[in-house]
Design an enzyme around this catalytic site. Structure first.
Site, PDB file in Angstrom:
ATOM      1  N   ASP A  69       3.260 104.848   3.483  1.00  0.00           N
ATOM      2  CA  ASP A  69       2.152 104.125   2.215  1.00  0.00           C
ATOM      3  C   ASP A  69       0.607 104.672   1.949  1.00  0.00           C
ATOM      4  O   ASP A  69       0.172 104.231   3.267  1.00  0.00           O
ATOM      5  CB  ASP A  69       2.488 102.778   2.926  1.00  0.00           C
ATOM      6  CG  ASP A  69       1.436 101.934   1.713  1.00  0.00           C
ATOM      7  OD1 ASP A  69       0.712 102.024   0.452  1.00  0.00           O
ATOM      8  OD2 ASP A  69       1.061 100.434   1.993  1.00  0.00           O
ATOM      9  N   ASP A 117      -1.119 107.532  -5.795  1.00  0.00           N
ATOM     10  CA  ASP A 117      -0.291 106.911  -4.975  1.00  0.00           C
ATOM     11  C   ASP A 117       1.301 107.333  -5.025  1.00  0.00           C
ATOM     12  O   ASP A 117       1.735 107.274  -5.763  1.00  0.00           O
ATOM     13  CB  ASP A 117      -0.324 105.269  -5.233  1.00  0.00           C
ATOM     14  CG  ASP A 117       0.436 104.864  -4.601  1.00  0.00           C
ATOM     15  OD1 ASP A 117       0.874 105.194  -3.038  1.00  0.00           O
ATOM     16  OD2 ASP A 117       0.862 103.243  -5.067  1.00  0.00           O
TER      17      ASP A 117
END
Length: 492
Positions: A100, A318
């Site tokens: 992440d 991301d």
């Protein structure tokens, strides 16, 4: 010189032979996408919902190349997440954690956890970490300097009732986790300059989750925890860099073909055509300064202030996001430009609320290139498959839909896997910049082992999942590095 030459030739041959045997150089990680149950393909609306949850989870508030055994495939229409397997503690135990880049902390579900899932639809064995069963575990107190640093970044907290460093993370999707911090050994395969240390260890601080709520309790894509790749002091990449174990840089290359997979390294992938743009300073995420968007070589008429960075505005890169998202005021001009450019060759259709196009020929022959233009004259070139997704086929025609989505009423742009695939992406935290170039991610890459882009390189391909092959690769690397060291002696 004549006496040295035969030895050099022999060494060269040995190096070449070793390079051939080492298909799957263990300085890389094959990336794992969580695979949905057979036949469970998702519509764009479901993907958007998955990404909405994902975005809710973005927290509100000079060493070697490290190898982790990450496996799997990539496909934007299969619900998935990237995860890797870590070994923690003494004796070491395996834990599967989501990769992440939108958060900083590594946390693992712990013994007596309330709400931690016990099984996973990923068909992996879930484990709960138990500090009491590890000989090298210790609790982190509020007086620990790491805890104090975490308080500054809102990654840790301390109450007057105890001296235990703790955390509570609340996510926008309604889920959350809380627990306390521990310190224990992380087991690593680390390649340093001139040598390889197999099964090395490093002490790290990570979260021990005792409570999970919301979607974190669901079993369909459950993992043992989350592996934060952010740039704050408590991220594992920052902790390892501060100990001199790895450079403060990591890289990935996501394979966009049907086979999926890719490469992930704690190190800097080197490629001649890389372009870099500065990170926007004083931001908790990987924010970039997007200046404009071009479609078919023409810059769109979008006020640059639409992309400026503030608390709830800006452009974030991301790798945990499946699709890509444009700021509200940029979305309509972008879609209109695409539609106008293909008006003679594609039939625009609305499919479940999404702008789509019915075509009868190759998508690359019809749709234009898109360029995202960033500060520092760094442009990210998107081919049609980087902003379109194939929805379905009907006879001799295909339907392709705009993969960029709109965040209604929001000024946030998020570049997810749809955009990042088939590119080397380097997160150079030491120099506060992110770089990229288009690349066939099924190919090997060169990785800097010292994080400076200097003279130490490792040729990295995709590692084998088989343990014996992995051991064989490690042996070959050790041989190769010894050969390189011998070469230096011969020419010294």
């Amino acid at each position: 010189m004549a006496a040295v030459l035969p030895a050099w030739i022999m060494i060269t041959l040995l190096v070449l032979e070793a390079a051939v045997v080492m298909d799957g150089f263990p300085t890389t990680l094959k990336l794992e996408r969580r695979i949905a149950m057979a036949g469970h393909e998702l519509e764009l609306s479901r993907l958007r919902e998955r990404d909405r949850v994902r975005h809710g989870r973005l927290l509100q508030s000079s060493g070697g190349v490290v190898d982790f055994p990450v496996l799997g495939t990539y496909d934007p229409f299969l619900v998935g997440l990237y995860y890797t397997k870590l070994q923690l503690g003494s004796p070491p135990r395996d834990f599967y954690v989501q990769i992440d880049t939108g958060s900083d902390v590594l946390w693992i579900g712990c013994k007596s956890c309330n709400g931690c899932p016990e099984s996973s639809g990923l068909k992996i064995q879930l484990n709960l970490y138990d500090p009491g069963s590890s000989k090298t575990a210790s609790y982190v107190s509020c007086s620990d300097k790491r805890c104090k640093a975490g308080i500054q970044s809102s990654d840790s907290s301390c109450s007057g009732q105890s001296n235990q460093c703790s955390y509570t993370f609340q996510y926008g999707d309604g889920s959350g986790t809380s627990g306390y911090y521990v310190s224990d050994l992380l087991h690593l395969d680390t390649i340093l300059q001139g040598s390889m240390t197999a099964n090395s260890t490093a002490p790290i601080m990570f979260g021990c989750s005792v409570s999970q709520t919301g979607d974190l309790t669901k079993t369909d894509r459950a993992v043992d925890g989350i592996f934060g790749f952010g740039q704050q002091s408590l991220s594992v990449i920052s902790q390892l860099a501060s100990q001199g174990i790895t450079p403060r840089v990591f890289s990935h290359c996501l394979n966009g073909n049907n086979d999926g997979g890719g490469i992930l390294v704690f190190g800097q992938i080197l490629e001649p055509n890389m372009v870099y743009t500065p990170l926007v300073s004083a931001q908790s995420h990987y924010n970039l300064d997007l200046r404009s968007i071009s479609v078919g070589g023409k810059v769109l008429s979008i006020d640059s202030s639409v992309f400026s960075t503030s608390t709830n505005q800006g452009t974030i890169i991301d790798s945990g996001t499946t699709l890509a998202y444009l700021a509200d005021q940029a979305y309509d001009p972008f879609v209109s430009a695409i539609t106008n450019s293909v008006s003679q060759t594609a039939s625009p259709v609305l499919f479940q609320g999404n702008q789509c196009y019915q075509i009868t020929s190759s998508v690359t022959d019809i749709f234009p290139q898109v360029s995202l233009n960033f500060a520092g004259s760094a442009s990210m070139i998107l081919n049609p498959q980087d902003y379109l997704v194939s929805q379905n086929s009907n006879g001799g025609s295909n339907v392709w839909c705009i993969g960029f989505q709109k965040i209604q009423g929001q000024a946030l742009t998020i570049l997810g896997d749809l955009v990042l695939k088939d590119k080397i992406v380097v997160y150079d935290l030491a120099n506060q910049q992110i770089g990229w170039t288009n690349y066939d991610c099924s190919m090997a890459v060169n990785v800097s082992a010292n994080g400076t882009g200097g003279t130490e390189f490792l040729n990295a391909g995709q590692t084998s999942n088989d343990a014996s092959s992995r051991y064989q690769s490690h042996s070959m690397i050790t041989l190769l590095l010894h050969i390189i060291a011998l070469t230096g002696l011969l020419f010294s």
